[in-house]
Design a protein around this motif. Structure first.
Motif, PDB file in Angstrom:
ATOM      1  N   PHE A 165     -40.357 -29.042  59.824  1.00 26.89           N
ATOM      2  CA  PHE A 165     -38.915 -28.868  59.651  1.00 26.89           C
ATOM      3  C   PHE A 165     -38.427 -29.677  58.449  1.00 26.89           C
ATOM      4  N   GLU A 166     -38.880 -30.918  58.354  1.00 25.42           N
ATOM      5  CA  GLU A 166     -38.463 -31.775  57.244  1.00 25.42           C
ATOM      6  C   GLU A 166     -38.979 -31.227  55.915  1.00 25.42           C
ATOM      7  N   GLU A 167     -40.238 -30.801  55.891  1.00 26.02           N
ATOM      8  CA  GLU A 167     -40.836 -30.284  54.663  1.00 26.02           C
ATOM      9  C   GLU A 167     -40.116 -29.030  54.172  1.00 26.02           C
ATOM     10  N   MET A 168     -39.712 -28.159  55.104  1.00 25.31           N
ATOM     11  CA  MET A 168     -39.068 -26.905  54.732  1.00 25.31           C
ATOM     12  C   MET A 168     -37.552 -27.033  54.615  1.00 25.31           C
ATOM     13  N   GLY A 169     -37.027 -28.229  54.885  1.00 27.18           N
ATOM     14  CA  GLY A 169     -35.585 -28.452  54.771  1.00 27.18           C
ATOM     15  C   GLY A 169     -34.772 -27.693  55.800  1.00 27.18           C
ATOM     16  N   PRO A 172     -33.221 -29.378  62.389  1.00 29.12           N
ATOM     17  CA  PRO A 172     -33.951 -29.376  63.663  1.00 29.12           C
ATOM     18  C   PRO A 172     -33.043 -28.922  64.803  1.00 29.12           C
ATOM     19  N   PRO A 173     -33.626 -28.439  65.880  1.00 34.04           N
ATOM     20  CA  PRO A 173     -32.827 -28.006  67.033  1.00 34.04           C
ATOM     21  C   PRO A 173     -32.203 -29.193  67.754  1.00 34.04           C
ATOM     22  N   ASP A 174     -31.092 -28.937  68.406  1.00 35.89           N
ATOM     23  CA  ASP A 174     -30.433 -29.956  69.212  1.00 35.89           C
ATOM     24  C   ASP A 174     -31.274 -30.210  70.465  1.00 35.89           C
ATOM     25  N   PRO A 175     -31.460 -31.468  70.865  1.00 38.04           N
ATOM     26  CA  PRO A 175     -32.277 -31.743  72.053  1.00 38.04           C
ATOM     27  C   PRO A 175     -31.621 -31.324  73.356  1.00 38.04           C
ATOM     28  N   ASP A 176     -30.322 -31.066  73.323  1.00 35.39           N
ATOM     29  CA  ASP A 176     -29.600 -30.749  74.554  1.00 35.39           C
ATOM     30  C   ASP A 176     -29.054 -29.322  74.589  1.00 35.39           C
ATOM     31  N   GLU A 177     -28.607 -28.794  73.447  1.00 38.19           N
ATOM     32  CA  GLU A 177     -27.993 -27.477  73.406  1.00 38.19           C
ATOM     33  C   GLU A 177     -28.995 -26.448  72.884  1.00 38.19           C
ATOM     34  N   PRO A 178     -29.317 -25.434  73.678  1.00 42.16           N
ATOM     35  CA  PRO A 178     -30.288 -24.441  73.220  1.00 42.16           C
ATOM     36  C   PRO A 178     -29.740 -23.566  72.106  1.00 42.16           C
ATOM     37  N   LEU A 179     -30.618 -23.120  71.234  1.00 43.60           N
ATOM     38  CA  LEU A 179     -30.247 -22.158  70.207  1.00 43.60           C
ATOM     39  C   LEU A 179     -30.073 -20.782  70.841  1.00 43.60           C
ATOM     40  N   SER A 180     -29.131 -20.003  70.316  1.00 44.11           N
ATOM     41  CA  SER A 180     -29.057 -18.596  70.708  1.00 44.11           C
ATOM     42  C   SER A 180     -30.227 -17.864  70.073  1.00 44.11           C
ATOM     43  N   TRP A 181     -30.485 -16.635  70.490  1.00 44.43           N
ATOM     44  CA  TRP A 181     -31.571 -15.873  69.883  1.00 44.43           C
ATOM     45  C   TRP A 181     -31.337 -15.670  68.382  1.00 44.43           C
ATOM     46  N   ASP A 182     -30.092 -15.448  68.000  1.00 44.05           N
ATOM     47  CA  ASP A 182     -29.796 -15.264  66.572  1.00 44.05           C
ATOM     48  C   ASP A 182     -30.048 -16.552  65.797  1.00 44.05           C
ATOM     49  N   GLU A 183     -29.606 -17.673  66.348  1.00 42.13           N
ATOM     50  CA  GLU A 183     -29.822 -18.960  65.680  1.00 42.13           C
ATOM     51  C   GLU A 183     -31.315 -19.289  65.612  1.00 42.13           C
TER      52      GLU A 183
END
Length: 448
Positions: A165-169, A172-183
């Motif tokens: 994640f850091e290398e590609m800029g 990162p995902p939130d540790p508590d809030e899930p990403l939606s499928w689009d996100e």
């Protein structure tokens, strides 16, 4: 013959043939000494060593002698079935939760309830979900007497490669809030690329193991495999089709997972180990290996579909006591010891084999950020909140669910329509599910 037919049949034709041919030559796994227990278990070499150390503590503490019979994972099921059919079942043994109903109905497992009621060990502190997997009242899992102790509860968590994640800029995902499928898809696209400039993709956002991970996408989209009573197969719904299509599109349409050709040399798991995959499952049993990798990782919730609620599956193994054990009291004592004794848990959890089996220890375990993953709370959230047990743990036989994946490859490759596949597969699955319940009634009548 009826007992032999059922117990081997649930393993499938190949395993049945192996078991039937081997049964007559099976050595007796009972000890000739009623004061010596036999314990049959399986796992990697490291895992077996860890549990052997825990058993040594039990022996020193109680003076009860235990003979260990350990096997590799791929040999275990056949050897256990051979022992059962040959009436030489060891005093204690590992069992899959999918076998609880069958083993209880056919008189393989002892009822542990009286021993649990009498013990001073902190059984009440074990995860309730883990205990309920091994309760059966003759009709439903989760109710009635307790027939095994959970060896572990394994939340199938989602993780990410922090270094990539850091290398590609990429954020990162939130540790508590899930990403939606689009996100989630947007993140996967940003993580997929050619990092070394040779014109070939060498990093991908994700890699999906369909048999292990489809559950998450199905549940989070408001769909399920069966109805609430586990009597009707429900894969032929729009919500289920949408979830399966989303998984297919990750590779076939969006190209954010390795292609079929790219997976031939190195599968998703191997590419994750090499640091080439952004998101990937991080189950507790993999932690010892993952902590040796050349990148940092952590946990996050699984992405969510239309329900907006993250979901994933929870696994387990049980430690059962043979109904024919000469000393079921001592065997139950060892099963409870391995499941919840603080010193045993210190050995087992300390070696990265599982998350703590008790709530009290888990509260302290999640605070330790000195070793990966730092967000260990995600494991606890799965067990306490959004985790599901795979639905074949609630049915008499597992074939109905296995059938779903038997001919799914053309769908995953985009060569067969998702909706058509689900419409055609539902009645086949339903037939196997109905057969399982018919077999349950037959076995109950035969054993009453």
């Amino acid at each position: 013959m009826r007992r032999r037919r059922f117990l081997t049949g649930a393993l499938g034709a190949a395993a049945a043939a192996t078991t039937a041919s081997a049964a007559s030559g099976c050595g007796n796994l009972h000890s000739s000494d009623p004061d010596v227990l036999t314990f049959m278990f399986r796992g990697s070499t490291e895992e077996r060593d860890v549990f052997a150390r825990a058993v040594d503590v039990f022996i020193r503490r109680t003076g009860i002698q235990v003979n260990l019979i350990s096997t590799s994972v791929d040999q275990y099921a056949t050897k256990l079935q051979t022992a059962i059919l040959g009436n030489s079942t060891p005093d204690l043994f590992y069992l899959e939760p999918t076998r609880t109903m069958a083993y209880v109905t056919n008189g393989v497992l002892a009822d542990l309830s009286q021993y649990v009621d009498a013990t001073d060990l902190p059984v009440d502190d074990i995860w309730q979900a883990g205990l309920d997997l091994y309760r059966f009242d003759g009709e439903s899992i989760g109710k009635g007497p307790l027939y095994a102790m959970p060896k572990d509860v394994g939340p199938f968590s989602f993780g990410y490669n922090k270094t990539l994640f850091e290398e590609m800029g990429v954020e990162p995902p939130d540790p508590d809030e899930p990403l939606s499928w689009d996100e989630f898809l947007d993140r996967c696209k940003a993580l997929t690329g050619d990092r070394d400039g040779d014109g070939k993709t060498d990093s991908w956002g994700n890699s999906v193991n369909i048999t292990a991970e489809l559950h998450s996408y199905v549940w989070s989209n408001g769909a399920d495999w069966v109805d609430e009573d586990a009597r009707t197969v429900t894969v032929d719904t729009p919500e289920f089709a949408e979830a399966l299509q989303y998984v297919v599109d990750l590779r076939e349409k969006h190209k954010v997972t390795p292609s079929i050709n790219e997976s031939e040399g190195l599968d998703g798991y191997q590419r994750w180990l090499r640091g080439q995959i952004g998101f990937f499952p991080v189950a507790p049993w993999d932690l010892t290996l993952y902590r040796t990798l050349d990148f940092d990782f952590d946990l996050c919730p699984y992405p969510t579909g239309r329900s907006g609620v993250s979901a994933t599956n929870v696994g387990s193994l049980g430690i059962g006591v043979s109904a024919n054990s000469r000393r079921p009291d001592r065997a139950a004592e060892l099963a409870m010891f391995l499941s919840c004794d603080p010193e045993a848990q210190e050995i087992i959890v300390g070696q990265g084999q599982t998350i703590p089996n008790t709530r009290t220890r888990a509260k302290e375990w999640v605070k330790d950020t000195s070793i990966e993953p730092q967000n260990k709370q995600e494991y606890i959230d799965i067990v306490e909140d959004y985790g599901h047990f795979v639905p074949n743990t609630r049915t008499y036989t597992p074939e109905w669910l296995d059938t779903f994946f038997t001919n799914i490859q053309p769908v995953l490759e985009g060569r067969q329509d998702v909706g058509e596949y689900l419409k055609a597969t539902q009645p086949v699955m339903q037939g196997f599910l109905d057969q399982g319940y018919d077999q349950l009634r037959i076995d109950q009548e035969a054993n009453s």
